[in-house]
Scaffold this active site. Structure first.
Site, mmCIF file in Angstrom:
data_model
loop_
_atom_site.group_PDB
_atom_site.id
_atom_site.type_symbol
_atom_site.label_atom_id
_atom_site.label_comp_id
_atom_site.label_asym_id
_atom_site.label_seq_id
_atom_site.Cartn_x
_atom_site.Cartn_y
_atom_site.Cartn_z
ATOM 1 N N ARG A 1 11.658 -6.364 5.667
ATOM 2 C CA ARG A 1 11.288 -4.936 5.589
ATOM 3 C C ARG A 1 12.028 -4.068 6.604
ATOM 4 N NH1 ARG A 1 5.111 -2.815 5.435
ATOM 5 N NH2 ARG A 1 4.976 -3.263 7.663
ATOM 6 N N LYS B 1 0.839 -1.215 0.000
ATOM 7 C CA LYS B 1 0.000 0.000 0.000
ATOM 8 C C LYS B 1 0.873 1.265 0.000
ATOM 9 C CE LYS B 1 -2.274 -1.082 3.820
ATOM 10 N NZ LYS B 1 -1.682 -2.364 4.254
ATOM 11 N N ARG C 1 -10.341 0.900 8.440
ATOM 12 C CA ARG C 1 -9.868 -0.438 8.776
ATOM 13 C C ARG C 1 -10.904 -1.259 9.541
ATOM 14 N NH1 ARG C 1 -3.746 0.292 8.781
ATOM 15 N NH2 ARG C 1 -2.875 -1.556 9.730
ATOM 16 N N ARG D 1 -1.716 -8.957 13.834
ATOM 17 C CA ARG D 1 -2.218 -8.010 12.819
ATOM 18 C C ARG D 1 -2.990 -8.742 11.721
ATOM 19 N NH1 ARG D 1 3.358 -5.562 11.506
ATOM 20 N NH2 ARG D 1 2.383 -4.249 9.933
ATOM 21 N N ARG E 1 10.261 -1.925 12.261
ATOM 22 C CA ARG E 1 9.184 -1.363 13.079
ATOM 23 C C ARG E 1 8.953 -2.254 14.289
ATOM 24 N NH1 ARG E 1 4.267 -0.290 8.998
ATOM 25 N NH2 ARG E 1 3.192 -1.300 10.718
HETATM 26 P P1 AMP Z 1 0.180 0.254 9.311
HETATM 27 O O1 AMP Z 1 1.361 1.166 9.201
HETATM 28 O O2 AMP Z 1 -0.920 0.600 8.368
HETATM 29 O O3 AMP Z 1 0.576 -1.197 9.272
HETATM 30 O O4 AMP Z 1 -0.425 0.502 10.781
HETATM 31 C C1 AMP Z 1 0.348 0.246 11.944
HETATM 32 C C2 AMP Z 1 -0.547 0.176 13.166
HETATM 33 O O5 AMP Z 1 -1.189 1.457 13.356
HETATM 34 C C3 AMP Z 1 -1.685 -0.821 13.084
HETATM 35 O O6 AMP Z 1 -1.272 -2.132 13.422
HETATM 36 C C4 AMP Z 1 -2.654 -0.233 14.103
HETATM 37 O O7 AMP Z 1 -2.202 -0.483 15.417
HETATM 38 C C5 AMP Z 1 -2.519 1.256 13.846
HETATM 39 N N1 AMP Z 1 -3.462 1.725 12.819
HETATM 40 C C6 AMP Z 1 -3.150 2.203 11.571
HETATM 41 N N2 AMP Z 1 -4.248 2.569 10.909
HETATM 42 C C7 AMP Z 1 -5.296 2.312 11.742
HETATM 43 C C8 AMP Z 1 -6.700 2.461 11.628
HETATM 44 N N3 AMP Z 1 -7.290 2.940 10.511
HETATM 45 N N4 AMP Z 1 -7.472 2.082 12.688
HETATM 46 C C9 AMP Z 1 -6.920 1.592 13.799
HETATM 47 N N5 AMP Z 1 -5.598 1.417 13.984
HETATM 48 C C10 AMP Z 1 -4.782 1.778 12.956
#
Ligand code: AMP
Length: 222
Positions: free
Chosen positions: A127, A15, A88, A171, A160
């Site tokens: 990553r 993404k 999400r 996740r 990360r």
């Molecule tokens: P990502 O970078 O998209 O993998 O997001 C990392 C983490 O941020 C996720 O595992 C969630 O803990 C939090 N997060 C990101 N976007 C959302 C969202 N739309 N709703 C809830 N938690 C989010």
């Protein structure tokens, strides 16, 4: 041209990479909720501390918090965007639709990047991320190493804190349980909004497919 785009897909489905290419090609603002939360956390803000409790364990932050940052973002940046990692949950999707409905600016493209679990684990293991500018790199594809410098901004590249096996399993479980149902929600509400793309193909091929969808001029009926 489509102007309100959501990129949906499991962790490591590309993404962020696709969003970066689309920003260059189409000049649409890109926002990743994950990046916003990590940056708030790195700055030690109250919101960042609140979010860190959930994110480090691979759990979603509460819908109210996700909506708070995204409505603030829309108020500041307007209604042209590429959303990455938002919405999400069904709750977020309903709230987003309500906010955009008030602004008379409904979503006009949702791209679902599909990838199998084996490839997700492989990509996450390789990553490295830059917590300063949000860029990600693969040790296998880009020749970057842990502790090396981000080619974009010069900050240190790290894994990360949620890119580990335990948090990733969590996740993926959450993606299936809470994010996957969004697909059915939009297929029912606006059948021509959502398009599936095999994210296992090379990123150039995926980019071409998304670009074609953005340029298609068909209007959506909800
Ligand atoms: P990502 O970078 O998209 O993998 O997001 C990392 C983490 O941020 C996720 O595992 C969630 O803990 C939090 N997060 C990101 N976007 C959302 C969202 N739309 N709703 C809830 N938690 C989010």
């Amino acid at each position: 041209m489509k102007q309100r785009i959501v990129l949906l897909g499991p962790p490591a489905s590309g993404k962020g990479t696709q969003a970066e290419c689309l920003v260059t090609a189409f000049g649409l603002p890109h926002v990743s909720t994950g990046d916003l939360l990590r940056s708030a956390c790195a700055q030690g803000t109250l919101l960042g501390q609140e979010a860190d409790v959930w994110t480090r364990r691979g759990l979603l932050v509460p819908d109210e918090l996700a909506m708070r940052i995204m409505t603030t973002w829309i108020a500041a940046h307007g209604t042209r965007f590429i959303f990455d990692g938002f919405p999400r949950t069904i709750g977020q999707a309903e709230n987003l639709d309500a906010v955009l409905g008030t602004l008379k600016a409904p979503l006009d493209l949702m791209v679902l990047l599909e990838l199998d679990d084996q490839e997700i684990f492989r990509r996450i293991k390789a990553r490295l991320s830059c917590l300063q500018c949000g860029a990600t790199f693969s040790t296998s594809l880009h020749g970057c190493s842990l502790g090396g410098r981000c080619p974009h901004c010069g900050a240190v590249l790290v894994h990360r804190n949620d890119d580990n096996t335990e948090a990733l399993e969590q996740r993926l479980r959450i993606y299936q349980e809470q994010t996957f149902p969004i697909i059915g929600y939009y297929e029912k509400k606006s059948p021509r909004l959502l398009h599936r793309i095999d994210a296992g193909k090379g990123s150039n091929e995926v980019f071409k497919k998304i670009s074609n969808l953005i340029m298609e001029s068909k209007t959506l009926k909800s």
